[in-house]
Design a protein around this motif. Structure first.
Motif, PDB file in Angstrom:
ATOM      1  N   VAL A 232     -62.219 -19.483 -45.215  1.00  0.00           N
ATOM      2  CA  VAL A 232     -63.099 -20.103 -46.195  1.00  0.00           C
ATOM      3  C   VAL A 232     -63.566 -21.465 -45.716  1.00  0.00           C
ATOM      4  CG1 VAL A 232     -62.150 -18.874 -48.189  1.00  0.00           C
ATOM      5  CG2 VAL A 232     -61.049 -20.963 -47.380  1.00  0.00           C
ATOM      6  N   SER A 233     -64.438 -22.063 -46.502  1.00  0.00           N
ATOM      7  CA  SER A 233     -64.915 -23.416 -46.229  1.00  0.00           C
ATOM      8  C   SER A 233     -65.111 -24.111 -47.550  1.00  0.00           C
ATOM      9  CB  SER A 233     -66.218 -23.379 -45.427  1.00  0.00           C
ATOM     10  OG  SER A 233     -67.232 -22.722 -46.170  1.00  0.00           O
ATOM     11  N   GLY A 234     -65.222 -25.415 -47.502  1.00  0.00           N
ATOM     12  CA  GLY A 234     -65.418 -26.150 -48.740  1.00  0.00           C
ATOM     13  C   GLY A 234     -65.457 -27.637 -48.491  1.00  0.00           C
ATOM     14  N   THR A 235     -65.234 -28.398 -49.549  1.00  0.00           N
ATOM     15  CA  THR A 235     -65.210 -29.853 -49.480  1.00  0.00           C
ATOM     16  C   THR A 235     -63.906 -30.336 -50.092  1.00  0.00           C
ATOM     17  OG1 THR A 235     -67.613 -29.971 -49.670  1.00  0.00           O
ATOM     18  CG2 THR A 235     -66.386 -31.974 -50.154  1.00  0.00           C
ATOM     19  N   LYS A 236     -63.320 -31.343 -49.470  1.00  0.00           N
ATOM     20  CA  LYS A 236     -62.005 -31.815 -49.896  1.00  0.00           C
ATOM     21  C   LYS A 236     -61.991 -33.332 -49.977  1.00  0.00           C
ATOM     22  CE  LYS A 236     -57.637 -31.840 -50.739  1.00  0.00           C
ATOM     23  NZ  LYS A 236     -57.186 -31.402 -52.061  1.00  0.00           N
ATOM     24  N   THR A 237     -61.435 -33.852 -51.067  1.00  0.00           N
ATOM     25  CA  THR A 237     -61.262 -35.284 -51.215  1.00  0.00           C
ATOM     26  C   THR A 237     -59.820 -35.656 -50.893  1.00  0.00           C
ATOM     27  OG1 THR A 237     -62.951 -35.411 -52.946  1.00  0.00           O
ATOM     28  CG2 THR A 237     -61.400 -37.244 -52.788  1.00  0.00           C
ATOM     29  N   PHE A 238     -59.635 -36.538 -49.921  1.00  0.00           N
ATOM     30  CA  PHE A 238     -58.314 -37.045 -49.558  1.00  0.00           C
ATOM     31  C   PHE A 238     -58.149 -38.433 -50.164  1.00  0.00           C
ATOM     32  CE2 PHE A 238     -59.256 -33.924 -46.354  1.00  0.00           C
ATOM     33  CZ  PHE A 238     -58.040 -33.301 -46.101  1.00  0.00           C
ATOM     34  N   HIS A 239     -57.033 -38.637 -50.845  1.00  0.00           N
ATOM     35  CA  HIS A 239     -56.734 -39.929 -51.449  1.00  0.00           C
ATOM     36  C   HIS A 239     -55.859 -40.716 -50.480  1.00  0.00           C
ATOM     37  CE1 HIS A 239     -58.475 -38.466 -55.181  1.00  0.00           C
ATOM     38  NE2 HIS A 239     -57.753 -37.377 -55.032  1.00  0.00           N
TER      39      HIS A 239
ATOM     40  N   ASP B 203     -62.720 -35.244 -31.880  1.00  0.00           N
ATOM     41  CA  ASP B 203     -62.550 -36.547 -32.526  1.00  0.00           C
ATOM     42  C   ASP B 203     -62.620 -36.430 -34.044  1.00  0.00           C
ATOM     43  OD1 ASP B 203     -65.199 -35.999 -32.886  1.00  0.00           O
ATOM     44  OD2 ASP B 203     -65.951 -37.922 -32.145  1.00  0.00           O
ATOM     45  N   THR B 204     -62.291 -35.248 -34.551  1.00  0.00           N
ATOM     46  CA  THR B 204     -62.217 -35.016 -35.995  1.00  0.00           C
ATOM     47  C   THR B 204     -60.943 -34.230 -36.280  1.00  0.00           C
ATOM     48  OG1 THR B 204     -63.600 -34.358 -37.893  1.00  0.00           O
ATOM     49  CG2 THR B 204     -63.423 -32.776 -36.070  1.00  0.00           C
ATOM     50  N   PRO B 205     -60.348 -34.358 -37.457  1.00  0.00           N
ATOM     51  CA  PRO B 205     -59.082 -33.668 -37.737  1.00  0.00           C
ATOM     52  C   PRO B 205     -59.216 -32.149 -37.633  1.00  0.00           C
ATOM     53  CG  PRO B 205     -59.512 -35.361 -39.382  1.00  0.00           C
ATOM     54  CD  PRO B 205     -60.764 -35.221 -38.580  1.00  0.00           C
ATOM     55  N   ALA B 206     -58.240 -31.523 -36.978  1.00  0.00           N
ATOM     56  CA  ALA B 206     -58.251 -30.064 -36.833  1.00  0.00           C
ATOM     57  C   ALA B 206     -56.824 -29.568 -36.646  1.00  0.00           C
ATOM     58  CB  ALA B 206     -59.116 -29.638 -35.651  1.00  0.00           C
ATOM     59  N   VAL B 207     -56.534 -28.394 -37.205  1.00  0.00           N
ATOM     60  CA  VAL B 207     -55.233 -27.747 -37.048  1.00  0.00           C
ATOM     61  C   VAL B 207     -55.461 -26.266 -36.778  1.00  0.00           C
ATOM     62  CG1 VAL B 207     -54.079 -29.381 -38.604  1.00  0.00           C
ATOM     63  CG2 VAL B 207     -54.970 -27.225 -39.517  1.00  0.00           C
ATOM     64  N   VAL B 208     -54.444 -25.616 -36.237  1.00  0.00           N
ATOM     65  CA  VAL B 208     -54.467 -24.170 -36.066  1.00  0.00           C
ATOM     66  C   VAL B 208     -53.450 -23.568 -37.025  1.00  0.00           C
ATOM     67  CG1 VAL B 208     -54.010 -22.240 -34.511  1.00  0.00           C
ATOM     68  CG2 VAL B 208     -55.205 -24.266 -33.662  1.00  0.00           C
TER      69      VAL B 208
ATOM     70  N   LEU C  78     -64.377 -34.911 -47.144  1.00  0.00           N
ATOM     71  CA  LEU C  78     -64.664 -34.209 -45.895  1.00  0.00           C
ATOM     72  C   LEU C  78     -65.015 -32.757 -46.176  1.00  0.00           C
ATOM     73  CD1 LEU C  78     -61.690 -35.530 -43.707  1.00  0.00           C
ATOM     74  CD2 LEU C  78     -64.018 -36.434 -43.815  1.00  0.00           C
ATOM     75  N   ASP C  79     -65.927 -32.217 -45.378  1.00  0.00           N
ATOM     76  CA  ASP C  79     -66.178 -30.774 -45.375  1.00  0.00           C
ATOM     77  C   ASP C  79     -65.135 -30.107 -44.495  1.00  0.00           C
ATOM     78  OD1 ASP C  79     -68.542 -31.018 -46.917  1.00  0.00           O
ATOM     79  OD2 ASP C  79     -69.683 -31.525 -45.116  1.00  0.00           O
ATOM     80  N   TRP C  80     -64.745 -28.896 -44.871  1.00  0.00           N
ATOM     81  CA  TRP C  80     -63.795 -28.167 -44.031  1.00  0.00           C
ATOM     82  C   TRP C  80     -64.251 -26.728 -43.846  1.00  0.00           C
ATOM     83  CZ3 TRP C  80     -60.352 -24.297 -46.050  1.00  0.00           C
ATOM     84  CH2 TRP C  80     -60.380 -24.164 -47.443  1.00  0.00           C
ATOM     85  N   ASP C  81     -64.000 -26.231 -42.646  1.00  0.00           N
ATOM     86  CA  ASP C  81     -64.383 -24.872 -42.266  1.00  0.00           C
ATOM     87  C   ASP C  81     -63.259 -24.257 -41.445  1.00  0.00           C
ATOM     88  OD1 ASP C  81     -67.537 -24.780 -42.884  1.00  0.00           O
ATOM     89  OD2 ASP C  81     -67.051 -26.730 -42.005  1.00  0.00           O
TER      90      ASP C  81
ATOM     91  N   THR D 236     -64.659 -32.322 -41.246  1.00  0.00           N
ATOM     92  CA  THR D 236     -65.720 -33.144 -40.666  1.00  0.00           C
ATOM     93  C   THR D 236     -66.396 -33.977 -41.741  1.00  0.00           C
ATOM     94  OG1 THR D 236     -67.375 -31.380 -40.922  1.00  0.00           O
ATOM     95  CG2 THR D 236     -66.195 -31.488 -38.811  1.00  0.00           C
ATOM     96  N   ALA D 237     -67.001 -35.089 -41.293  1.00  0.00           N
ATOM     97  CA  ALA D 237     -67.800 -35.944 -42.169  1.00  0.00           C
ATOM     98  C   ALA D 237     -69.196 -36.068 -41.581  1.00  0.00           C
ATOM     99  CB  ALA D 237     -67.155 -37.319 -42.304  1.00  0.00           C
ATOM    100  N   GLU D 238     -70.160 -36.266 -42.435  1.00  0.00           N
ATOM    101  CA  GLU D 238     -71.534 -36.473 -41.973  1.00  0.00           C
ATOM    102  C   GLU D 238     -71.579 -37.722 -41.093  1.00  0.00           C
ATOM    103  OE1 GLU D 238     -75.541 -35.652 -41.576  1.00  0.00           O
ATOM    104  OE2 GLU D 238     -74.064 -34.459 -42.688  1.00  0.00           O
ATOM    105  N   PRO D 239     -72.092 -37.606 -39.851  1.00  0.00           N
ATOM    106  CA  PRO D 239     -72.149 -38.773 -38.961  1.00  0.00           C
ATOM    107  C   PRO D 239     -72.877 -39.948 -39.613  1.00  0.00           C
ATOM    108  CG  PRO D 239     -72.677 -36.775 -37.751  1.00  0.00           C
ATOM    109  CD  PRO D 239     -72.619 -36.391 -39.195  1.00  0.00           C
ATOM    110  N   GLY D 240     -72.283 -41.123 -39.482  1.00  0.00           N
ATOM    111  CA  GLY D 240     -72.891 -42.319 -40.035  1.00  0.00           C
ATOM    112  C   GLY D 240     -72.669 -42.523 -41.521  1.00  0.00           C
ATOM    113  N   SER D 241     -71.979 -41.593 -42.171  1.00  0.00           N
ATOM    114  CA  SER D 241     -71.741 -41.699 -43.609  1.00  0.00           C
ATOM    115  C   SER D 241     -70.554 -42.620 -43.887  1.00  0.00           C
ATOM    116  CB  SER D 241     -71.452 -40.313 -44.199  1.00  0.00           C
ATOM    117  OG  SER D 241     -70.219 -39.816 -43.701  1.00  0.00           O
TER     118      SER D 241
END
Length: 291
Positions: A226-233, A121-126, A242-245, A261-266
């Motif tokens: 890699v992993s990191g944090t991404k801002t979607f406009h 239930d969170t965005p994911a791609v291969v 969102l955090d991405w891994d 992913t996003a922190e639940p409840g955020s």
């Protein structure tokens, strides 16, 4: 014929040498300099090598450095752990004869991975080893737009990022950082197989049509998953952070699952869920948002 790994090794050494300044390694610049980075003779001196030997390495000529020489070069170039591994990977591969034929099968997404994508239930791609978009779930379409209308050979994260007809988000504050992450992953893939036709096609096309890509590719940055944090406009709900891994896939060497992913409840999780609820009335084209 130049060994492909030796050529890649030489390009990597040159890029890292040009990155350093004399003062970075305790040298005085001295007089007028024709180069902004270290001279070949300066780096050779720091690594304890003859200038001729080091020059032949940069030129991709028939040189097979020992691990001791590689360690000395890594220290002289102030490489980090990832760059040091990259240096050794290229040099070790350059010692082996070029195979007359390389077996390269098609990239496949395991059925179990497709099932996993469907229930997430969170965005994911291969992504394939050369950043081809091999599979995605409905939540990824909600966030990125549907890629289904694009030809299969265009479904590549680097091609989409640098496609001016699809992306008008170059002003995003983290666009270049994201592009460098993908480029670093592609560099690692090229190090594993520098003559792979897909890598040649993607890098070749972008090198011809994008000065921006040529500038970033010439840095020779490398990176594994890699992993990191991404801002979607997202106009409908505002900015979503969102955090991405990335996660390696079983039975699919080189492929990874990229998950946001996003922190639940955020607030970001709330915005993502709101965006999902609006998706039925929205029509988008892949590439319209920062990736």
């Amino acid at each position: 014929m130049t060994h492909p790994y030796a050529r890649e090794l030489g390009d990597f050494l040159r890029a890292r040498r040009n990155r350093l300044r004399p003062r970075d390694v305790g040298l005085e610049p001295g007089g007028r300099r024709k180069v902004t980075g270290l001279r070949r003779e300066e780096l050779a001196l720091l690594a304890g090598l003859s200038t001729d030997y080091y020059q032949r390495m940069e030129q991709g000529r028939e040189v097979r450095p020992s691990d001791g020489v590689l360690d000395a070069l890594a220290d002289a170039l102030v490489l980090d752990d990832e760059e040091r591994r990259h240096l050794f990977t290229l040099a070790h591969a350059a010692r082996r004869p070029v195979p007359s034929r390389v077996e390269r099968g098609p990239e496949r997404v395991p059925d179990s991975t497709r099932r996993l994508l469907g229930v997430m239930d969170t965005p994911a791609v291969v992504l394939g080893r050369h950043l081809d978009l091999l599979a995605w779930n409905p939540m990824a379409e909600v966030l990125l737009g549907s890629p289904a209308g694009l030809p299969p050979h265009r479904l590549n994260m680097l091609l989409l990022m640098f496609d001016d007809t699809l992306t008008d988000e170059r002003s995003c504050s983290d666009w270049e950082r994201q592009a460098l992450d993908y480029i670093g992953m592609m560099r690692s893939a090229v190090a594993a197989d520098p003559t792979h036709p897909r890598a040649t096609a993607v890098v070749g096309e972008l090198s011809i049509r994008s000065a921006e890509f040529r500038r970033l590719w010439a840095r020779h940055d490398v990176g594994a998953s890699v992993s990191g944090t991404k801002t979607f406009h997202v106009p409908e709900v505002g900015d979503v952070v969102l955090d991405w891994d990335t996660y390696p896939l079983p039975r699919a060497p080189g492929s990874v699952m990229l998950v946001w992913t996003a922190e639940p409840g955020s607030p970001d999780a709330d915005r993502l869920h709101l965006l999902a609820s609006l998706s039925a009335t929205r029509s988008t084209v892949a590439g319209k948002r920062c990736r």
